[in-house]
Design a protein around this motif. Structure first.
Motif, short mmCIF file in Angstrom:
data_model
loop_
_atom_site.label_atom_id
_atom_site.label_comp_id
_atom_site.label_asym_id
_atom_site.label_seq_id
_atom_site.Cartn_x
_atom_site.Cartn_y
_atom_site.Cartn_z
N LEU A 51 63.58 50.43 43.06
CA LEU A 51 63.65 51.62 42.22
C LEU A 51 62.25 52.17 41.96
N GLY A 52 62.10 53.42 42.16
CA GLY A 52 60.85 54.08 41.82
C GLY A 52 59.70 53.75 42.73
N GLN A 53 59.98 53.29 43.94
CA GLN A 53 58.90 52.92 44.84
C GLN A 53 58.03 54.12 45.21
N ALA A 54 58.66 55.26 45.38
CA ALA A 54 57.89 56.44 45.77
C ALA A 54 56.95 56.86 44.65
N ALA A 55 57.45 56.74 43.41
CA ALA A 55 56.62 57.11 42.26
C ALA A 55 55.56 56.07 42.04
N GLU A 56 54.36 56.50 41.80
CA GLU A 56 53.22 55.69 41.43
C GLU A 56 52.72 54.79 42.56
N ALA A 57 53.35 54.85 43.71
CA ALA A 57 52.96 53.93 44.77
C ALA A 57 51.62 54.32 45.37
N GLN A 58 50.79 53.30 45.65
CA GLN A 58 49.58 53.55 46.40
C GLN A 58 49.95 53.97 47.81
N THR A 59 49.08 54.74 48.42
CA THR A 59 49.34 55.19 49.78
C THR A 59 49.20 54.03 50.76
N PHE A 60 50.17 53.89 51.64
CA PHE A 60 50.14 52.84 52.65
C PHE A 60 48.87 52.94 53.49
N ALA A 61 48.41 54.17 53.71
CA ALA A 61 47.21 54.39 54.52
C ALA A 61 45.94 53.90 53.83
N SER A 62 46.04 53.51 52.54
CA SER A 62 44.85 53.04 51.83
C SER A 62 44.42 51.65 52.26
N LEU A 63 45.29 50.94 52.98
CA LEU A 63 44.89 49.63 53.49
C LEU A 63 43.80 49.79 54.54
N PRO A 64 42.86 48.86 54.60
CA PRO A 64 41.74 49.02 55.53
C PRO A 64 42.18 48.96 56.98
N ALA A 65 41.49 49.71 57.82
CA ALA A 65 41.81 49.70 59.25
C ALA A 65 41.45 48.38 59.89
N ALA A 66 40.43 47.71 59.37
CA ALA A 66 40.00 46.42 59.90
C ALA A 66 40.37 45.32 58.91
N PRO A 67 41.50 44.65 59.08
CA PRO A 67 41.96 43.64 58.13
C PRO A 67 40.98 42.48 58.04
N SER A 68 40.90 41.88 56.85
CA SER A 68 40.02 40.74 56.61
C SER A 68 40.80 39.65 55.90
N ALA A 69 40.64 38.41 56.38
CA ALA A 69 41.32 37.28 55.78
C ALA A 69 40.31 36.31 55.20
N ILE A 70 40.67 35.68 54.09
CA ILE A 70 39.82 34.66 53.49
C ILE A 70 39.94 33.39 54.32
N VAL A 71 38.83 32.78 54.63
CA VAL A 71 38.84 31.55 55.43
C VAL A 71 39.04 30.35 54.51
N ALA A 72 40.11 29.60 54.75
CA ALA A 72 40.40 28.41 53.96
C ALA A 72 39.70 27.20 54.56
N GLY A 73 39.28 26.28 53.69
CA GLY A 73 38.60 25.08 54.14
C GLY A 73 39.46 23.84 53.95
N GLY A 74 38.82 22.77 53.47
CA GLY A 74 39.53 21.52 53.28
C GLY A 74 40.30 21.47 51.98
N GLU A 75 40.84 20.30 51.69
CA GLU A 75 41.65 20.14 50.49
C GLU A 75 40.80 20.32 49.23
N ALA A 76 41.44 20.83 48.18
CA ALA A 76 40.78 21.03 46.89
C ALA A 76 41.65 20.41 45.79
N ARG A 77 41.01 20.10 44.69
CA ARG A 77 41.74 19.50 43.57
C ARG A 77 42.71 20.53 42.97
N PRO A 78 43.98 20.17 42.83
CA PRO A 78 44.92 21.10 42.20
C PRO A 78 44.58 21.36 40.73
N ILE A 79 45.02 22.51 40.24
CA ILE A 79 44.92 22.81 38.82
C ILE A 79 45.92 21.92 38.07
N ALA A 80 45.47 21.26 37.01
CA ALA A 80 46.34 20.33 36.29
C ALA A 80 47.60 21.04 35.77
#
Length: 224
Positions: A35-64
């Motif tokens: 419902l209401g997706q057209a209203a207030e929606a950011q433009t799909f074209a606003s996504l960058p042309a060159a996608p960037s991903a965060i590089v994950a490393g090894g295991e990390a301590r979970p949040i308690a």
């Protein structure tokens, strides 16, 4: 004090109330998301042309508090390796993401865990309509998964924010790059545009956390 089963039942009824508050009484969940997706929606074209991903490393301590959350809401933390690890972004999917982010941000009341629960950190689904950063993001993921997005591609993430403080956001791993859902802004941003330093996030392969090597994004978030 409630046992896990009772708390889970209470959580489901609380979540139903939250969904009605966010999307309106009497609306089926998926229909409400659309419902209401057209209203207030950011433009799909606003996504960058060159996608960037965060590089994950090894295991990390979970949040308690995350570990405690997973004991009560096991389905919210479970990993289904048969699910896609990447969300295929279409205009319809993009509009759903933007709509959920805006509506949850507007519907919940921001309150610290100390003021809310008299504890330093607690994670839940904001069943009573109030919560802090992680509760906003967990509810968004719950609603997006109900709309058909793969939970495995939506990872809770810990960052250092513009104040130098710890903060929780939701990372969506997509074929247009990693994008961030945040309760500080209703603008869905590529991770590099948030201005945050990325510390760690939930693993996509197991119920665990992985390090993000303190990947810093260079741009300060707009529209806060």
């Amino acid at each position: 004090m409630r046992i896990a089963t009772s708390k889970g039942q209470d959580a489901m009824s609380g979540l139903a109330r939250t969904v009605r508050r966010v999307f309106g009484a009497g609306l089926p969940l998926v229909s409400a998301l659309l419902l209401g997706q057209a209203a207030e929606a950011q433009t799909f074209a606003s996504l960058p042309a060159a996608p960037s991903a965060i590089v994950a490393g090894g295991e990390a301590r979970p949040i308690a508090a995350w570990s405690e959350f997973c004991q009560t809401y096991a389905a919210e933390c479970a990993i289904d390796v048969t699910e896609p690890a990447v969300i295929a972004i279409t205009p319809a999917v993009w509009n759903t993401i933007v709509s959920v982010n805006r509506r949850v941000n507007k519907s919940l009341r921001a309150v610290t865990d100390l003021d809310h629960w008299a504890v330093p950190d607690r994670w839940d689904l904001a069943e009573d309509g109030a919560g802090d950063c992680e509760d906003y993001q967990l509810l968004k993921r719950k609603l997006l998964a109900a709309a058909g997005l793969p939970r495995r591609a939506m990872r809770m993430t810990v960052v250092i924010d513009e104040k130098g403080e710890g903060h929780a956001v939701l990372t969506l791993v997509t074929d247009r790059g990693d994008i961030i859902l945040d309760n500080k802004t209703s603008t869905v941003l590529p991770w590099r545009q948030t201005g945050y330093t990325f510390i760690k996030r939930e693993s996509q392969s197991s119920v665990a956390w992985v390090s993000l090597g303190r990947a810093a994004s260079p741009v300060t978030t707009a529209n806060r």
